[in-house]
Each structure stands twice: as C-alpha cells, then as structure tokens.
Design a protein around this motif. Structure first.
Motif, mmCIF file in Angstrom:
data_model
loop_
_atom_site.group_PDB
_atom_site.id
_atom_site.type_symbol
_atom_site.label_atom_id
_atom_site.label_comp_id
_atom_site.label_asym_id
_atom_site.label_seq_id
_atom_site.Cartn_x
_atom_site.Cartn_y
_atom_site.Cartn_z
ATOM 1 N N MET A 72 0.789 -1.564 0.487
ATOM 2 C CA MET A 72 -0.050 0.119 -0.280
ATOM 3 C C MET A 72 0.960 1.344 0.211
ATOM 4 O O MET A 72 1.831 1.046 0.476
ATOM 5 N N LYS A 73 0.592 2.321 -1.164
ATOM 6 C CA LYS A 73 1.186 3.129 -1.034
ATOM 7 C C LYS A 73 0.922 4.945 -0.082
ATOM 8 O O LYS A 73 -0.392 5.035 -1.032
ATOM 9 N N LEU A 107 -1.366 7.157 6.506
ATOM 10 C CA LEU A 107 -0.925 6.554 7.619
ATOM 11 C C LEU A 107 -1.946 6.209 8.693
ATOM 12 O O LEU A 107 -2.369 5.554 8.993
ATOM 13 N N LEU A 108 -1.029 7.569 9.634
ATOM 14 C CA LEU A 108 -1.564 8.048 11.021
ATOM 15 C C LEU A 108 -2.781 7.636 11.015
ATOM 16 O O LEU A 108 -3.392 7.359 11.630
ATOM 17 N N LYS A 109 -3.431 7.636 9.805
ATOM 18 C CA LYS A 109 -4.572 8.872 9.990
ATOM 19 C C LYS A 109 -5.307 7.418 9.720
ATOM 20 O O LYS A 109 -6.860 6.914 10.404
ATOM 21 N N LEU A 110 -5.056 6.459 8.945
ATOM 22 C CA LEU A 110 -5.764 5.403 8.661
ATOM 23 C C LEU A 110 -5.375 4.483 10.099
ATOM 24 O O LEU A 110 -6.372 3.790 10.484
ATOM 25 N N VAL A 111 -4.364 4.182 10.317
ATOM 26 C CA VAL A 111 -4.755 3.455 11.650
ATOM 27 C C VAL A 111 -5.526 3.501 12.657
ATOM 28 O O VAL A 111 -5.884 2.951 13.145
ATOM 29 N N ASN A 121 -10.947 6.811 6.032
ATOM 30 C CA ASN A 121 -11.818 5.279 5.755
ATOM 31 C C ASN A 121 -10.674 5.216 4.840
ATOM 32 O O ASN A 121 -10.616 5.908 3.800
ATOM 33 N N PRO A 122 -10.090 4.100 4.382
ATOM 34 C CA PRO A 122 -9.912 3.000 3.761
ATOM 35 C C PRO A 122 -10.046 3.080 2.431
ATOM 36 O O PRO A 122 -9.851 3.785 1.121
ATOM 37 N N MET A 123 -11.763 3.156 2.558
ATOM 38 C CA MET A 123 -12.287 2.649 1.305
ATOM 39 C C MET A 123 -12.341 4.577 0.358
ATOM 40 O O MET A 123 -12.349 4.974 -0.599
ATOM 41 N N ILE A 124 -12.196 5.302 1.292
ATOM 42 C CA ILE A 124 -12.698 6.890 0.441
ATOM 43 C C ILE A 124 -10.717 7.006 0.456
ATOM 44 O O ILE A 124 -10.802 7.618 -0.283
ATOM 45 N N ALA A 125 -10.108 6.678 1.385
ATOM 46 C CA ALA A 125 -8.625 7.062 0.778
ATOM 47 C C ALA A 125 -7.771 6.659 -0.424
ATOM 48 O O ALA A 125 -7.555 7.127 -1.060
ATOM 49 N N PHE A 126 -8.398 5.280 -0.847
ATOM 50 C CA PHE A 126 -8.087 4.344 -2.063
ATOM 51 C C PHE A 126 -9.022 4.934 -3.340
ATOM 52 O O PHE A 126 -8.557 5.824 -4.342
ATOM 53 N N SER A 127 -10.388 5.768 -3.042
ATOM 54 C CA SER A 127 -11.126 6.102 -4.096
ATOM 55 C C SER A 127 -10.785 6.992 -3.950
ATOM 56 O O SER A 127 -10.755 8.861 -5.689
ATOM 57 N N THR A 128 -10.545 8.175 -3.770
ATOM 58 C CA THR A 128 -9.696 9.389 -3.768
ATOM 59 C C THR A 128 -7.834 9.798 -4.226
ATOM 60 O O THR A 128 -8.151 10.845 -4.313
ATOM 61 N N GLY A 129 -7.486 8.357 -4.077
ATOM 62 C CA GLY A 129 -6.158 8.565 -4.425
ATOM 63 C C GLY A 129 -5.330 8.383 -3.728
ATOM 64 O O GLY A 129 -4.082 9.079 -3.831
ATOM 65 N N ARG A 130 -5.894 8.758 -2.640
ATOM 66 C CA ARG A 130 -4.657 9.101 -1.588
ATOM 67 C C ARG A 130 -3.529 7.602 -0.619
ATOM 68 O O ARG A 130 -3.102 8.077 -0.071
ATOM 69 N N LEU A 131 -4.803 6.191 -1.179
ATOM 70 C CA LEU A 131 -4.189 5.240 -0.937
ATOM 71 C C LEU A 131 -3.616 4.165 -2.449
ATOM 72 O O LEU A 131 -4.818 4.429 -3.076
ATOM 73 N N LYS A 132 -2.651 3.652 -2.876
ATOM 74 C CA LYS A 132 -2.435 3.246 -4.271
ATOM 75 C C LYS A 132 -2.256 1.316 -3.819
ATOM 76 O O LYS A 132 -1.617 1.317 -2.547
ATOM 77 N N VAL A 166 -6.161 -8.635 0.065
ATOM 78 C CA VAL A 166 -5.575 -8.755 1.194
ATOM 79 C C VAL A 166 -5.648 -7.462 1.582
ATOM 80 O O VAL A 166 -6.259 -6.948 3.013
ATOM 81 N N ALA A 167 -5.994 -6.484 0.988
ATOM 82 C CA ALA A 167 -5.889 -4.652 1.221
ATOM 83 C C ALA A 167 -7.300 -4.312 1.879
ATOM 84 O O ALA A 167 -7.570 -3.719 2.559
ATOM 85 N N MET A 168 -8.490 -5.549 1.160
ATOM 86 C CA MET A 168 -9.568 -5.324 1.542
ATOM 87 C C MET A 168 -10.050 -6.055 3.123
ATOM 88 O O MET A 168 -10.718 -5.110 4.474
ATOM 89 N N LYS A 169 -8.819 -7.298 3.419
ATOM 90 C CA LYS A 169 -9.117 -7.493 5.264
ATOM 91 C C LYS A 169 -8.672 -6.635 5.391
ATOM 92 O O LYS A 169 -9.039 -6.670 6.357
ATOM 93 N N LEU A 170 -7.391 -6.040 5.187
ATOM 94 C CA LEU A 170 -7.051 -4.917 6.087
ATOM 95 C C LEU A 170 -7.883 -3.658 6.577
ATOM 96 O O LEU A 170 -7.962 -3.499 7.083
ATOM 97 N N ALA A 171 -8.526 -3.841 5.576
ATOM 98 C CA ALA A 171 -9.474 -1.935 5.394
ATOM 99 C C ALA A 171 -10.060 -2.440 6.428
ATOM 100 O O ALA A 171 -10.857 -1.779 7.253
ATOM 101 N N GLY A 172 -10.988 -3.823 6.563
ATOM 102 C CA GLY A 172 -11.791 -3.993 7.542
ATOM 103 C C GLY A 172 -11.763 -3.886 8.489
ATOM 104 O O GLY A 172 -12.486 -4.161 9.873
ATOM 105 N N LEU A 173 -10.366 -4.643 9.192
ATOM 106 C CA LEU A 173 -9.501 -4.910 10.475
ATOM 107 C C LEU A 173 -9.814 -3.568 10.973
ATOM 108 O O LEU A 173 -9.848 -2.878 12.352
#
Length: 102
Positions: free
Chosen positions: A58-59, A65-69, A74-85, A92-99
């Motif tokens: 994950m980039k 990352l600190l905000k995510l942890v 929200n991991p899905m918002i970060a991904f959809s807005t390009g802040r997370l690649k 695995v990324a989806m499972k991590l996001a859920g956790l």
C-alpha cells in the motif's frame, strides 16, 4: 509528516485487531520509508524495512497512514480519492481495511 517510530507504535497498538489478517502487508510511504506488517504465524510483527516481501503493498503518505491506523481516515475513501494506492492482492487490502475500520 509522521515519524516512522510513531507509525510503528500506532500499528502495534492495533495488533490485536490485525492478528487475524494472516498476511504480510508493506506500507510504502510516499514521503520516505517503508513499514512491514507481518501477521503470519499467529502474531503481528511490525518493522521498518526497505522492500520486504509482502502479499500486498500500500502506497500512501505517513500522515494518511497514521490517520488510517487511528480510524480517522476511511480506507475506502482514501483509495477512491487516490490517497491510497494498492499493489498486489486486493483481497488482502480489503481484509486489512475491514480490520482497521473495526
């Protein structure tokens, strides 16, 4: 910019939630450094490594990352807005996001 030590501590604080992940995830920080979360073998090991082998990479920035942890991003918002690649397994990324979201 969040410091690597601060990020490692924040991830380790969530290790109970991450224990069931069962994979290796590497966070490549856009502002420098990498953190490997190894949740295989029944325990969570968090280390700062360059290019460690991982199921998913994950980039994102250290601040995101600190905000995510911390549950402030929200991991899905970060991904959809390009802040997370994500590179590698999307599952695995989806499972991590859920956790992290829980």
């Amino acid at each position: 910019m969040a410091e690597l030590g601060q990020l490692v501590d924040a991830i380790e604080e969530r290790s109970d939630a991450l224990n069931s992940l069962g994979y290796r995830v590497r966070f490549d920080l856009t502002d420098g450094g990498s953190i490997l979360v190894d949740a295989t073998g029944g325990k969570v090991d968090v280390s700062t490594v360059e290019g460690g082998e991982a199921d998913t990479v994950m980039k994102l920035s250290s601040d995101n990352l600190l905000k995510l942890v911390q549950g402030k991003l929200n991991p899905m918002i970060a991904f959809s807005t390009g802040r997370l690649k994500v590179q590698g397994s999307q599952g695995v990324a989806m499972k991590l996001a859920g956790l992290l979201d829980g």
